[in-house]
Design a protein around this motif. Structure first.
Motif, PDB file in Angstrom:
ATOM      1  N   GLU A 652      56.801  21.066  31.514  1.00 24.92           N
ATOM      2  CA  GLU A 652      57.260  20.362  32.603  1.00 24.92           C
ATOM      3  C   GLU A 652      58.649  20.192  32.531  1.00 24.92           C
ATOM      4  O   GLU A 652      59.195  20.223  33.599  1.00 24.92           O
ATOM      5  CB  GLU A 652      56.441  18.795  32.471  1.00 24.92           C
ATOM      6  CG  GLU A 652      56.871  18.148  33.709  1.00 24.92           C
ATOM      7  CD  GLU A 652      55.955  16.433  33.595  1.00 24.92           C
ATOM      8  OE1 GLU A 652      56.137  15.917  34.658  1.00 24.92           O
ATOM      9  OE2 GLU A 652      55.656  16.221  32.442  1.00 24.92           O
ATOM     10  N   TYR A 653      59.229  19.665  31.417  1.00 24.44           N
ATOM     11  CA  TYR A 653      60.846  19.508  31.357  1.00 24.44           C
ATOM     12  C   TYR A 653      61.605  21.064  31.784  1.00 24.44           C
ATOM     13  O   TYR A 653      62.260  20.789  32.676  1.00 24.44           O
ATOM     14  CB  TYR A 653      61.138  19.290  29.989  1.00 24.44           C
ATOM     15  CG  TYR A 653      62.675  18.978  29.667  1.00 24.44           C
ATOM     16  CD1 TYR A 653      63.171  17.747  29.917  1.00 24.44           C
ATOM     17  CD2 TYR A 653      63.582  20.029  29.614  1.00 24.44           C
ATOM     18  CE1 TYR A 653      64.584  17.405  29.609  1.00 24.44           C
ATOM     19  CE2 TYR A 653      64.773  19.591  29.446  1.00 24.44           C
ATOM     20  CZ  TYR A 653      65.252  18.337  29.528  1.00 24.44           C
ATOM     21  OH  TYR A 653      66.586  17.989  29.349  1.00 24.44           O
ATOM     22  N   ASN A 656      61.083  21.509  35.372  1.00 23.92           N
ATOM     23  CA  ASN A 656      62.125  20.515  36.177  1.00 23.92           C
ATOM     24  C   ASN A 656      63.534  21.211  36.154  1.00 23.92           C
ATOM     25  O   ASN A 656      64.204  20.804  37.088  1.00 23.92           O
ATOM     26  CB  ASN A 656      62.125  19.156  35.463  1.00 23.92           C
ATOM     27  CG  ASN A 656      60.957  18.474  36.244  1.00 23.92           C
ATOM     28  OD1 ASN A 656      60.238  18.704  36.949  1.00 23.92           O
ATOM     29  ND2 ASN A 656      60.456  17.426  35.244  1.00 23.92           N
ATOM     30  N   HIS A 660      66.183  22.258  39.000  1.00 27.49           N
ATOM     31  CA  HIS A 660      67.354  21.725  39.312  1.00 27.49           C
ATOM     32  C   HIS A 660      68.496  22.523  40.091  1.00 27.49           C
ATOM     33  O   HIS A 660      68.691  23.633  39.525  1.00 27.49           O
ATOM     34  CB  HIS A 660      67.906  21.240  37.863  1.00 27.49           C
ATOM     35  CG  HIS A 660      69.108  20.374  37.696  1.00 27.49           C
ATOM     36  ND1 HIS A 660      70.349  20.411  38.303  1.00 27.49           N
ATOM     37  CD2 HIS A 660      69.082  18.932  37.419  1.00 27.49           C
ATOM     38  CE1 HIS A 660      71.093  19.503  38.118  1.00 27.49           C
ATOM     39  NE2 HIS A 660      70.206  18.580  37.604  1.00 27.49           N
TER      40      HIS A 660
END
Length: 958
Positions: A652-653, A656, A660
């Motif tokens: 998930e990180y 994301n 960005h």
């Protein structure tokens, strides 16, 4: 166009610059906005534009830094390979073979078990054509010389070569490079086979020569990979296959000729020698005539029909089976007296058995879309539009059941428009006219549907090659990795697929670390692939009767860099990283035969096989990796909730991060313009209308340039980012687990090594040139008055540019993550580069010098003269090209707009009438060439060459 200065020349010492960076770093706690790389780059830029430092000074500095990085890379490669010397490699391999002989049972049983153990290869090497040919042949040879020297190599030794690729990177170039590497593997294979027979004969006596050991397989897809390519025709691939056959026959012939000189001169032996020599001579001549025919057809010297008739004539001496050769080898082994002769003949026969009638096995590759479209072109029915529906599967299964083999000829290949269908027809022709026995891997990229695999089975059966083609789906997308085991299970529900697998005796899959890392981050990708392995093992446990006697072949496709799945540790670590002990053990526990293949990609991958000693060490290690899995409880698998949460949070990180705006701005800021072209695959030019954020969309970019740009911007975020978030609230538990887990430790080592080489200061510095404030401030200080108009123009142009702000925002986001990362690494006991060593500081110097050169490119472009729009190109567009480092488009256009007339004075004496007036534009255009165009190109070339130096630090390109 640059400022003049009477001040003394500045000294450019890498040691001084390194010390300056180190000193500046100590000031950061008290000056939080200080960026040492920007400071050094700005100082160098001002000195360069003032004439205090020359371009030649910078180039010499860069050469020294790149040379040292290359030497360190060569030394590190030797350490990763584990090379001591040939004798040590051969002895260790002999010990490994001996350890596979059971000692406490009777000899006959021991021989039977030993024979079974080596009856199939458990490991394989695959050479791919990925575009990582970032070093020229000459530089590669120098690197290998340094690698061979190992610890005796002098880090300060000048290399004296440009750090760049060769100019003409064609498919032929790549094929020549891979065949050179394969040639070393073939010699290594023979050497290891000889040691194998020494050990076996010592234990079992002469009957050991009846063994047919398969130590490992070697394969290549160079010349056969059509995924995303339209420039490789069937003739290209067929010609490559013929040439490989010719090389293999020539190799066997020359090796046999060298051996036969030592044989006794008995009548029977001489008869066998004449037979084998004749078969090899005639077979080699036959394939040479086939090559000549196809080359003449390509050059339009003869018709396609004439070439096809020469290729397919049956009255020649063309060999399509190795059996005539191996039978003669067996007779020769029985006839010669000396053990050394028997051993050498058995080893040569083993090489033929391992590679067939080619230098290696081959892999053909297309993608799932091409295969799905092939069915639609073949069937022309509405149900083919949605191949995920159950009715589609039912129809395809019915087609497989009813398929009757078709015959094809070479005209078929010319007429067939579908790439996928043509590939199956080409394999049928290769089977008839090149090699009837050696299996061909059929790789399907981006595979997410069982229908796609069944379509491949149908076409294989349609063209009568289902018994030699191993169809292998590639799981690399997030959806593919999550559903891969279910996809295989769904296929096994179909009798037609089970029949196909039983017929081949193996079930093949391929996992892609490179693209998976681009989508979900490299560590998350590795864990997702491991979960796929374990889901397959669990599925097999429920279907063991259906798969009894079937080998599971897993091909781990990864690159040579950390960002593309290569562990930075030694080769043993690298092999167990992509297919863990736990996964291997789960397959063994369920009684599943397993074979593991691993890729060595492009020029960087071929380095591992660039001479015989290196190649033998690597091949021996790969073979030994086929040993049974080490068994033992690992805490990482005992706490399944923690390990799954770790994967999900990390993924998930990373996802994301990839969405960005700063990440996309970073990838699109210069795009691939900051890189050399490193392969034959055509580079897709991005539309000028796209913004940097659009250009940097990871979905638009292949994995190699994606990773290469991250390296060039100084922070491999897809490797190092997100560990703190992934650990969550279980920090103490995780730290203890990382210290004890044999699986988790290599994952954290990868992150730690990536962080040692990564610098958020480098990322921020590379973004600074897009900051309008930087250029406005430089204009306002009054220190460079001649350049103030250029600075103001850059500042004005960049006022609305989002790159600086977006990338700075990403850097701030990643810095918060890095704080937690350093703390975690320290608690685990791993070094993360918080205090950089001299090597890392030299990497920062390279970043600083390149940034100064990029500033020069911007400054020169801002001094270009105004002009009326030509061919829909405006002055603003030209400046924007420069701001994206699209120099290869900029300078040709500007030379077209402002042509230099170099021949103006050459024929003055031909004119009787003299003129005193000389057009001013002649002088002005000449100055543009000398003061802007050429310096701009020189700076750009060095910018890209520094990129190679940066890749030396990372150990691979992209």
């Amino acid at each position: 166009m640059t400022q003049s200065s009477t001040s003394p020349k500045a000294s450019l010492s890498e040691n001084d610059l390194r010390d300056e960076l180190r000193a500046l770093r100590t000031e950061i706690p008290n000056q939080p906005f200080l960026n040492p790389i920007i400071n050094v780059a700005f100082k160098l830029s001002r000195q360069l534009e003032a004439g205090d430092v020359s371009f030649a000074d910078l180039k010499a500095l860069v050469q020294r830094l790149m040379d040292r990085a290359a030497v360190r890379r060569a030394i590190a490669l030797r350490e990763r390979i584990g090379l001591v010397d040939d004798e040590t490699t051969i002895k260790e391999f002999g010990d490994f073979v001996d350890a596979r002989i059971e000692k406490d049972i009777d000899e006959d049983t021991a021989f039977e078990k030993f024979s079974h153990r080596w009856s199939r290869a458990r490991s394989g090497i695959v050479f791919t054509a990925h575009p990582t040919f970032g070093m020229s042949d000459e530089l590669t040879d120098k690197m290998i010389e340094l690698t061979s020297r190992g610890g005796t190599a002098d880090v300060d030794q000048p290399i004296g070569l440009a750090h760049r690729p060769d100019d003409n990177l064609t498919l032929e170039y790549e094929h020549r490079r891979v065949q050179k590497a394969i040639g070393h593997v073939r010699q290594s294979y023979v050497d290891l086979l000889q040691r194998f027979f020494e050990v076996a004969v010592d234990k079992f006596g002469p009957r050991a020569y009846t063994l047919k050991p398969r130590l490992a397989t070697v394969a290549s897809w160079v010349g056969y990979d059509l995924d995303g390519r339209t420039d490789i025709t069937w003739r290209n691939s067929f010609l490559v296959r013929l040439k490989e056959k010719g090389m293999a026959l020539g190799d066997i012939r020359s090796r046999f000729f060298a051996l036969k000189e030592n044989f006794e001169e008995t009548p029977e032996l001489q008869r066998l020698i004449r037979q084998l020599t004749g078969k090899l001579d005639l077979a080699h001549a036959a394939v040479e005539s086939q090559i000549e025919a196809l080359e003449k057809a390509e050059e339009k010297q003869i018709s396609g029909a004439d070439a096809a008739n020469l290729l397919s004539r049956s009255e020649g001496y063309n060999l399509t089976s190795i059996e005539p050769l191996t039978l003669l080898f067996d007779e020769l082994i029985n006839e010669v007296e000396r053990d050394q002769d028997k051993r050498q003949l058995a080893s040569l026969s083993g090489l033929v058995g391992a590679t067939g009638l080619g230098n290696s096995h081959i892999h053909v590759r297309i993608n799932a879309v091409q295969l799905n479209n092939a069915l639609r072109a073949y069937v022309h029915e509405p149900w083919t539009q949605d191949l995920t529906e159950q009715q589609a599967l039912v129809r395809i299964v019915e087609m497989i059941h009813n398929a009757k083999p078709h015959t094809v000829n070479f005209k078929t290949l010319d007429l067939e428009n579908s790439t996928a269908i043509r590939q199956f027809a080409m394999i049928a022709q290769m089977r008839k006219h090149v090699d009837a026995e050696t299996p061909v891997r059929f790789l399907i990229a981006e595979c997410e549907s069982p229908a796609t695999i069944l379509i491949a089975v149908f076409f294989a059966k349609l063209f009568g090659v289902e018994d030699i083609v191993d169809i292998s789906p590639l799981f690399e997308t997030p959806a593919g990795l999550e559903s891969g085991a279910r996809l295989i299970e769904r296929l096994l529900e179909e009798e037609s697929y089970r029949d196909y697998v039983r017929g081949r005796g193996r079930l093949c899959i391929q996992t892609g670390f490179s693209d998976a890392g681009r989508f979900i981050g490299q560590v998350a990708a590795t864990l997702a692939i491991e979960r796929l392995h374990q889901a397959l093992a669990e599925m097999i446990s429920h279907r063991h009767l259906e798969l009894e006697g079937i080998e599971l072949l897993i091909f781990s496709t990864h690159g040579e860099s950390m960002g593309r799945g290569a562990h930075p540790g030694n080769l043993k670590r690298r092999l167990r990283y992509v297919l863990s002990d736990e996964s291997r053990w789960r397959f063994v526990r369920h009684g599943q035969s397993l074979k593991h293949e691993t890729s060595f990609q492009g020029g960087d991958g071929y380095l591992w096989f660039a001479d015989k000693a290196i190649s033998t060490r690597v091949l021996a290690t790969v073979i030994q990796d086929g040993a049974d899995a080490r068994v033992g409880e690992d805490p990482f698998y005992l706490d399944q909730n923690l390990s799954l949460d770790f994967l999900l949070r990390l993924r998930e990180y990373q996802q994301n991060i990839f969405s960005h705006p700063g990440y996309r701005a970073l990838l699109g800021a210069f795009g691939s313009n900051i890189l050399y072209k490193t392969g034959s695959r055509a580079v897709k030019r991005q539309s000028n209308s796209l913004t940097a954020v659009d250009r940097g969309d990871p979905a638009r970019m292949r994995a190699i340039p994606n990773n290469a740009i991250l390296q060039q911007f100084g922070y491999v975020a897809n490797v190092v980012a997100g560990l703190g978030a992934a650990v969550g609230s279980e920090r103490d538990h995780f730290v203890e687990m990382a210290k004890r887990s044999n699986r988790l430790r290599p994952l954290i080592e990868l992150i730690a090594r990536g962080k040692q080489l990564s610098s958020l200061n480098a990322m921020g510095a590379n973004a600074a040139v897009f900051d309008a404030g930087f250029w406005a401030s430089r204009a306002s200080w009054g220190q460079e008055p001649e350049l103030e108009p250029a600075f103001r123009k850059l500042a004005t142009t960049l006022l609305e540019d989002p790159r600086a702000g977006a990338i700075a925002g990403l850097a701030h986001h990643l810095r918060l993550d890095a704080v937690e990362l350093h703390t975690l690494l320290e608690d685990i006991g791993l070094e993360g580069g918080k205090i950089p060593d001299d090597d890392r500081l030299e990497l920062d110097v390279l970043h600083a010098v390149r940034l100064a050169l990029i500033m020069r490119i911007f400054i020169l472009a801002a001094q270009l003269p105004k002009f009326s729009a030509k061919n829909d190109v405006s002055p603003e567009q030209v400046l924007n090209w420069a701001l994206s480092l699209d120099v290869q488009q900029l300078t040709p256009f500007m030379r077209f707009a402002f042509p230099r007339t170099s021949e103006a004075d050459q024929d003055d004496d031909q004119y009787f009438e003299k003129a005193s007036y000389r057009p001013q534009s002649m002088e002005d255009y000449g100055r543009l060439e000398d003061e802007i165009f050429q310096p701009l190109e020189d700076a750009y070339e060095l910018v890209r060459e520094i990129g190679t130096g940066i890749s030396h630090h990372f150990g691979a390109f992209g």
